[in-house]
Write a protein that holds these residues in place. Sequence first.
Motif, PDB file in Angstrom:
ATOM      1  N   ILE A  92     -41.390 -21.288  41.753  1.00 42.58           N
ATOM      2  CA  ILE A  92     -41.394 -22.603  42.390  1.00 42.58           C
ATOM      3  C   ILE A  92     -42.540 -23.448  41.842  1.00 42.58           C
ATOM      4  O   ILE A  92     -42.388 -24.658  41.620  1.00 42.58           O
ATOM      5  N   THR A  93     -43.680 -22.819  41.604  1.00 36.46           N
ATOM      6  CA  THR A  93     -44.807 -23.537  40.993  1.00 36.46           C
ATOM      7  C   THR A  93     -44.415 -24.109  39.645  1.00 36.46           C
ATOM      8  O   THR A  93     -44.689 -25.277  39.341  1.00 36.46           O
ATOM      9  N   THR A  94     -43.756 -23.298  38.820  1.00 35.14           N
ATOM     10  CA  THR A  94     -43.294 -23.766  37.516  1.00 35.14           C
ATOM     11  C   THR A  94     -42.372 -24.966  37.670  1.00 35.14           C
ATOM     12  O   THR A  94     -42.498 -25.966  36.951  1.00 35.14           O
ATOM     13  N   SER A  95     -41.470 -24.909  38.629  1.00 29.22           N
ATOM     14  CA  SER A  95     -40.485 -25.972  38.826  1.00 29.22           C
ATOM     15  C   SER A  95     -41.120 -27.259  39.335  1.00 29.22           C
ATOM     16  O   SER A  95     -40.784 -28.349  38.862  1.00 29.22           O
ATOM     17  N   ILE A  96     -42.047 -27.152  40.293  1.00 19.91           N
ATOM     18  CA  ILE A  96     -42.634 -28.365  40.865  1.00 19.91           C
ATOM     19  C   ILE A  96     -43.613 -29.012  39.883  1.00 19.91           C
ATOM     20  O   ILE A  96     -43.759 -30.251  39.871  1.00 19.91           O
ATOM     21  N   VAL A  97     -44.263 -28.228  39.046  1.00 22.77           N
ATOM     22  CA  VAL A  97     -45.102 -28.816  37.987  1.00 22.77           C
ATOM     23  C   VAL A  97     -44.222 -29.570  36.996  1.00 22.77           C
ATOM     24  O   VAL A  97     -44.571 -30.659  36.528  1.00 22.77           O
ATOM     25  N   LEU A  98     -43.055 -29.005  36.669  1.00 20.70           N
ATOM     26  CA  LEU A  98     -42.112 -29.707  35.794  1.00 20.70           C
ATOM     27  C   LEU A  98     -41.677 -31.032  36.416  1.00 20.70           C
ATOM     28  O   LEU A  98     -41.581 -32.046  35.716  1.00 20.70           O
ATOM     29  N   VAL A  99     -41.402 -31.030  37.715  1.00 19.40           N
ATOM     30  CA  VAL A  99     -41.018 -32.264  38.411  1.00 19.40           C
ATOM     31  C   VAL A  99     -42.072 -33.346  38.185  1.00 19.40           C
ATOM     32  O   VAL A  99     -41.748 -34.490  37.836  1.00 19.40           O
ATOM     33  N   SER A 100     -43.333 -32.998  38.381  1.00 19.09           N
ATOM     34  CA  SER A 100     -44.404 -33.974  38.243  1.00 19.09           C
ATOM     35  C   SER A 100     -44.539 -34.462  36.802  1.00 19.09           C
ATOM     36  O   SER A 100     -44.630 -35.670  36.544  1.00 19.09           O
ATOM     37  N   LEU A 101     -44.542 -33.541  35.856  1.00 23.01           N
ATOM     38  CA  LEU A 101     -44.726 -33.924  34.452  1.00 23.01           C
ATOM     39  C   LEU A 101     -43.544 -34.752  33.951  1.00 23.01           C
ATOM     40  O   LEU A 101     -43.738 -35.779  33.273  1.00 23.01           O
ATOM     41  N   ALA A 102     -42.320 -34.330  34.266  1.00 23.70           N
ATOM     42  CA  ALA A 102     -41.145 -35.053  33.796  1.00 23.70           C
ATOM     43  C   ALA A 102     -41.111 -36.459  34.379  1.00 23.70           C
ATOM     44  O   ALA A 102     -40.797 -37.432  33.678  1.00 23.70           O
ATOM     45  N   TYR A 103     -41.442 -36.577  35.654  1.00 25.35           N
ATOM     46  CA  TYR A 103     -41.422 -37.900  36.280  1.00 25.35           C
ATOM     47  C   TYR A 103     -42.471 -38.817  35.658  1.00 25.35           C
ATOM     48  O   TYR A 103     -42.192 -39.970  35.303  1.00 25.35           O
ATOM     49  N   ASN A 104     -43.687 -38.308  35.542  1.00 23.51           N
ATOM     50  CA  ASN A 104     -44.772 -39.152  35.050  1.00 23.51           C
ATOM     51  C   ASN A 104     -44.639 -39.489  33.570  1.00 23.51           C
ATOM     52  O   ASN A 104     -45.069 -40.557  33.136  1.00 23.51           O
ATOM     53  N   LEU A 105     -44.008 -38.606  32.798  1.00 22.40           N
ATOM     54  CA  LEU A 105     -43.848 -38.859  31.367  1.00 22.40           C
ATOM     55  C   LEU A 105     -42.572 -39.626  31.031  1.00 22.40           C
ATOM     56  O   LEU A 105     -42.560 -40.419  30.089  1.00 22.40           O
TER      57      LEU A 105
END
Length: 220
Positions: A92-105
């Motif tokens: 879940i940590t991997t997934s939620i970090v991806l959410v943040s990075l994908a959104y911001n980038l």
Amino acid sequence: MPSPTLQLSPGGRRFVITAAMLGWFGLAVQLYLILWSRWIDHASLLGGLVRFCSFFTVVTNTLVAVALSCAVIDRHSAGARFFRSPVVCAGITTSIVLVSLAYNLLLRHLWTPEGWQWIADELLHDIMPLLFLAYWLFFVPKGLLKPRHVLMWMLYPVVYFGYLLVRGNAFGDYLYPFLDIGTLGVVRALTNALGVLAGFVGIGWIVFAIDKALGRKEHY
């Protein structure tokens, strides 16, 4: 799959409870905004609910909120043990970090939310990723991950992308512009999807490496 009981200090328990409440609040605000928009447009509320549940951000933040809630409830059901598992929490940590990075980038520059939408946006894309990362770093037992777990976690985004493409083909709504086959074409959209998946795997390996490093310290 190991799922030891989390040992939270009073301060740690307050942190997790606060994080869980913020997670559920952010999801509730986003759901309200989508349903209200559908109501104003005289569109189907059920369709709005389905759309809400179709966003990777929403699904992942729901997993985050559930995992945080399970960390502080005194239940020993299979579901609670599953969401307390260090392997599941790391995924879940991997997934939620991806959410943040994908959104911001990839997405933040496309719009400028205001009011309650801005609050929901910040909670789901920035605040909750940081809070859950902190929860995983400081409270979840380390040293239990294996390389195969990174590959297991990949099933989540792969299945999601498959669903998104089927949904987009059926309704013409791909939710995310960088996966819009109708606008970008099949090759570019799938290339973007593979790029996001590669980012997920990269984050997964970083999580794995941190787990190993912190796991060694816990055993000394």
